[in-house]
Design an enzyme around this catalytic site. Structure first.
Site, PDB file in Angstrom:
ATOM      1  N   TYR A 178       6.467  28.462   0.352  1.00 46.27           N
ATOM      2  CA  TYR A 178       7.785  28.133   0.880  1.00 46.27           C
ATOM      3  C   TYR A 178       8.411  29.396   1.464  1.00 46.27           C
ATOM      4  O   TYR A 178       7.756  30.142   2.171  1.00 46.27           O
ATOM      5  CB  TYR A 178       8.628  27.471  -0.225  1.00 46.27           C
ATOM      6  CG  TYR A 178       9.836  26.754   0.307  1.00 46.27           C
ATOM      7  CD1 TYR A 178       9.733  25.842   1.365  1.00 46.27           C
ATOM      8  CD2 TYR A 178      11.102  26.992  -0.228  1.00 46.27           C
ATOM      9  CE1 TYR A 178      10.839  25.197   1.876  1.00 46.27           C
ATOM     10  CE2 TYR A 178      12.220  26.334   0.264  1.00 46.27           C
ATOM     11  CZ  TYR A 178      12.085  25.443   1.326  1.00 46.27           C
ATOM     12  OH  TYR A 178      13.185  24.804   1.819  1.00 46.27           O
ATOM     13  N   LYS A 229      -2.682  -0.398   0.727  1.00 43.39           N
ATOM     14  CA  LYS A 229      -3.479   0.044   1.873  1.00 43.39           C
ATOM     15  C   LYS A 229      -3.607   1.563   1.893  1.00 43.39           C
ATOM     16  O   LYS A 229      -4.690   2.118   2.140  1.00 43.39           O
ATOM     17  CB  LYS A 229      -2.848  -0.441   3.188  1.00 43.39           C
ATOM     18  CG  LYS A 229      -2.907  -1.926   3.424  1.00 43.39           C
ATOM     19  CD  LYS A 229      -4.335  -2.428   3.571  1.00 43.39           C
ATOM     20  CE  LYS A 229      -5.028  -1.977   4.813  1.00 43.39           C
ATOM     21  NZ  LYS A 229      -4.837  -2.794   5.992  1.00 43.39           N
ATOM     22  N   GLU A 279       0.364  -3.327  10.220  1.00 41.68           N
ATOM     23  CA  GLU A 279      -0.022  -4.227   9.126  1.00 41.68           C
ATOM     24  C   GLU A 279       1.008  -5.332   8.945  1.00 41.68           C
ATOM     25  O   GLU A 279       2.223  -5.083   8.981  1.00 41.68           O
ATOM     26  CB  GLU A 279      -0.130  -3.425   7.818  1.00 41.68           C
ATOM     27  CG  GLU A 279      -0.723  -4.183   6.664  1.00 41.68           C
ATOM     28  CD  GLU A 279      -2.231  -4.358   6.778  1.00 41.68           C
ATOM     29  OE1 GLU A 279      -2.757  -5.233   6.084  1.00 41.68           O
ATOM     30  OE2 GLU A 279      -2.861  -3.612   7.554  1.00 41.68           O
ATOM     31  N   ASP A 280       0.512  -6.554   8.754  1.00 36.73           N
ATOM     32  CA  ASP A 280       1.355  -7.678   8.348  1.00 36.73           C
ATOM     33  C   ASP A 280       2.573  -7.868   9.252  1.00 36.73           C
ATOM     34  O   ASP A 280       3.713  -8.018   8.777  1.00 36.73           O
ATOM     35  CB  ASP A 280       1.789  -7.509   6.885  1.00 36.73           C
ATOM     36  CG  ASP A 280       0.615  -7.667   5.922  1.00 36.73           C
ATOM     37  OD1 ASP A 280      -0.449  -8.115   6.369  1.00 36.73           O
ATOM     38  OD2 ASP A 280       0.775  -7.340   4.737  1.00 36.73           O
ATOM     39  N   ASP A 284      -4.806  -6.405  10.605  1.00 35.79           N
ATOM     40  CA  ASP A 284      -4.919  -7.858  10.441  1.00 35.79           C
ATOM     41  C   ASP A 284      -5.742  -8.464  11.576  1.00 35.79           C
ATOM     42  O   ASP A 284      -6.430  -9.471  11.381  1.00 35.79           O
ATOM     43  CB  ASP A 284      -3.531  -8.505  10.420  1.00 35.79           C
ATOM     44  CG  ASP A 284      -2.685  -7.992   9.281  1.00 35.79           C
ATOM     45  OD1 ASP A 284      -3.099  -8.133   8.129  1.00 35.79           O
ATOM     46  OD2 ASP A 284      -1.607  -7.426   9.544  1.00 35.79           O
ATOM     47  N   GLY A 304      -3.697 -17.075  15.302  1.00 41.88           N
ATOM     48  CA  GLY A 304      -2.774 -15.966  15.097  1.00 41.88           C
ATOM     49  C   GLY A 304      -3.475 -14.639  15.310  1.00 41.88           C
ATOM     50  O   GLY A 304      -4.458 -14.546  16.049  1.00 41.88           O
ATOM     51  N   ALA A 305      -2.986 -13.610  14.634  1.00 41.64           N
ATOM     52  CA  ALA A 305      -3.513 -12.267  14.827  1.00 41.64           C
ATOM     53  C   ALA A 305      -5.016 -12.192  14.572  1.00 41.64           C
ATOM     54  O   ALA A 305      -5.790 -11.718  15.411  1.00 41.64           O
ATOM     55  CB  ALA A 305      -2.773 -11.287  13.910  1.00 41.64           C
ATOM     56  N   ALA A 306      -5.446 -12.663  13.396  1.00 37.53           N
ATOM     57  CA  ALA A 306      -6.865 -12.572  13.045  1.00 37.53           C
ATOM     58  C   ALA A 306      -7.724 -13.466  13.926  1.00 37.53           C
ATOM     59  O   ALA A 306      -8.808 -13.068  14.374  1.00 37.53           O
ATOM     60  CB  ALA A 306      -7.063 -12.932  11.573  1.00 37.53           C
ATOM     61  N   ASN A 356     -11.248  -6.547   4.530  1.00 36.33           N
ATOM     62  CA  ASN A 356     -10.972  -5.523   5.533  1.00 36.33           C
ATOM     63  C   ASN A 356     -11.256  -4.103   5.061  1.00 36.33           C
ATOM     64  O   ASN A 356     -11.431  -3.197   5.884  1.00 36.33           O
ATOM     65  CB  ASN A 356      -9.509  -5.599   5.977  1.00 36.33           C
ATOM     66  CG  ASN A 356      -9.224  -6.801   6.841  1.00 36.33           C
ATOM     67  OD1 ASN A 356      -9.974  -7.776   6.824  1.00 36.33           O
ATOM     68  ND2 ASN A 356      -8.149  -6.755   7.607  1.00 36.33           N
TER      69      ASN A 356
END
Length: 404
Positions: A55, A110, A152-153, A178, A212-214, A333
């Site tokens: 520091y 995650k 994510e999500d 996703d 959807g996304a997937a 995943n």
């Protein structure tokens, strides 16, 4: 690397279906008390000398050096190797729009997986907004603090625009897991399944339940892998060019899928199909699975409740996979995203390309080796060989694509 004898010995305790089924609510809550993450020091802080180096006043020397040469930030801070896991909490697991605070346990999880499987530092970043412009602008402003973005999500169709705009705005790896993590592992598993059956990937008739996304990302990677007959279902039936109720993402998808111009719903799509891929909460009836082609493959990936229970699916299908850890062939995943980001960062990649995703899928499958069977078309998510194999393949693909 691929031989069965190279597989590390893994104790059965904690890996059996019985051990998983015995988990109690109390045990889950206790494991989350205080969160699942902590920050560890890499330099000592025991003496005044240590403090002067880590520091003040020593840190000022490093800050001045970075001010003169911005690239030094990658050498003298953790920024280059830090992944931010970003969510607005609008599409969390199968729970839906539960908000940013309720999404934090998932984002912490995650981040923990990044550290465990790829050795990458990662922090959750949940945003109290669903506005696309605000999310993109926030990540642009925070860019000096991180080296990669794991989206994510985030609900569809917003997730497609957010990912596209963040990729365009930032000079670092960005991936909506996703979408692409799911797609990579699905492709790896499908390659494993057809190798078991000694079939060609390109000739398969595939039905994807979920737009959807997937679902969209899986359709994209399967088409990129050379499969031409892909049919996608949404809540209203087959996504086809003659429907007038499609959003722009589905209109574009319809133009590239459904080559036999099918219309109707699941019954029409699954009649004679080789593969069912479920990435939605919709259920699939037994008789529809029975109507599929001989030697059919069922990937029922909805969690925690698959589109059809694997025990029922096995009455009709030759190979069955789920997203659950208490059945064979878990498509998870975690087989993809730690290694994908590690490989991209190792190569200094500015983005994650389609070829990098295809390379990741092939690397996942390569780990199975001689263990390949109808009940093991992908390796275990806990196999420590997976992330290094994926990282090496992704880094090589990044260099070949010229994005390193």
């Amino acid at each position: 690397m691929t031989a069965a004898t190279d597989r590390p010995d893994t104790p059965d305790v904690g890996n059996t279906a019985e051990a998983i089924a015995s988990i109690t609510d109390e045990e889950i809550f206790l494991s989350h008390v205080g969160g699942k993450l902590s920050v560890e020091l890499t330099a000592p802080l025991e003496t005044k000398r240590d403090l002067s180096i880590a520091y003040t006043p020593g840190v000022a020397l490093v800050s001045r050096a970075i001010a003169e040469d911005q690239e030094l930030v990658n050498k003298y801070t953790w920024t280059e190797r830090l992944v931010v896991v970003v969510s607005d909490g609008s599409a969390v697991l199968g729970l839906g729009d539960i908000g940013p605070r309720a999404s934090l346990p998932v984002m912490e999880g995650k981040a923990a997986l990044f550290k465990k499987f790829a050795g990458l530092n990662s922090i959750p970043l949940v945003l109290d907004t669903n506005d696309v412009d605000e999310i993109v602008e926030t990540l642009i402003r925070l860019r000096p603090s991180f080296g990669a973005v794991n989206l994510e999500d985030i609900s569809a169709p917003r997730c497609f625009e957010i990912e596209k705009r963040v990729i365009e705005a930032l000079d670092c790896p960005v991936m909506h897991d996703d979408q692409h993590g799911t797609a990579i592992v699905v492709l790896a598993a499908l390659k494993g399944a057809v190798r078991v059956q000694k079939r060609d990937l390109e000739g398969l008739k595939i039905v994807i339940s979920g737009a959807g996304a997937a679902g969209v990302a899986c359709a994209n990677i399967l088409l990129a892998a050379g499969i031409s007959d892909v049919v996608v279902l949404d809540s209203k039936g087959i996504v086809s060019a003659d429907r007038g109720d499609l959003n722009p993402v589905k209109v574009e998808l319809a133009a590239r899928t459904n080559p036999r111009s099918l219309s109707g719903g699941a019954a029409e799509a699954l009649d004679g199909a080789d593969v069912f891929l479920g990435v939605s909460a919709g259920k699939i009836a037994h008789d529809l699975v029975a109507s599929m082609a001989e030697g059919s493959i069922v990937f029922a990936l909805s969690n925690p409740d698959p589109e059809i229970h694997p025990k029922d699916a096995k009455k009709y299908a030759a190979i069955v996979a789920t997203g659950r850890s208490d059945f064979a062939n878990q498509i998870n995943n975690v087989l993809a995203f730690p290694g994908v980001f590690r490989g991209a960062l190792d190569a200094g990649a500015r983005r994650i390309t389609e070829n990098m995703k295809l390379a990741a899928a092939e690397a996942i499958l390569s780990v199975v080796g001689d263990d390949l069977s109808a009940d093991m078309i992908v390796p275990s998510p806990l196999d420590p060989r997976v992330a290094p194999a994926v990282a090496a393949a992704v880094a090589a693909a990044a260099r070949a694509d010229g994005v390193a």
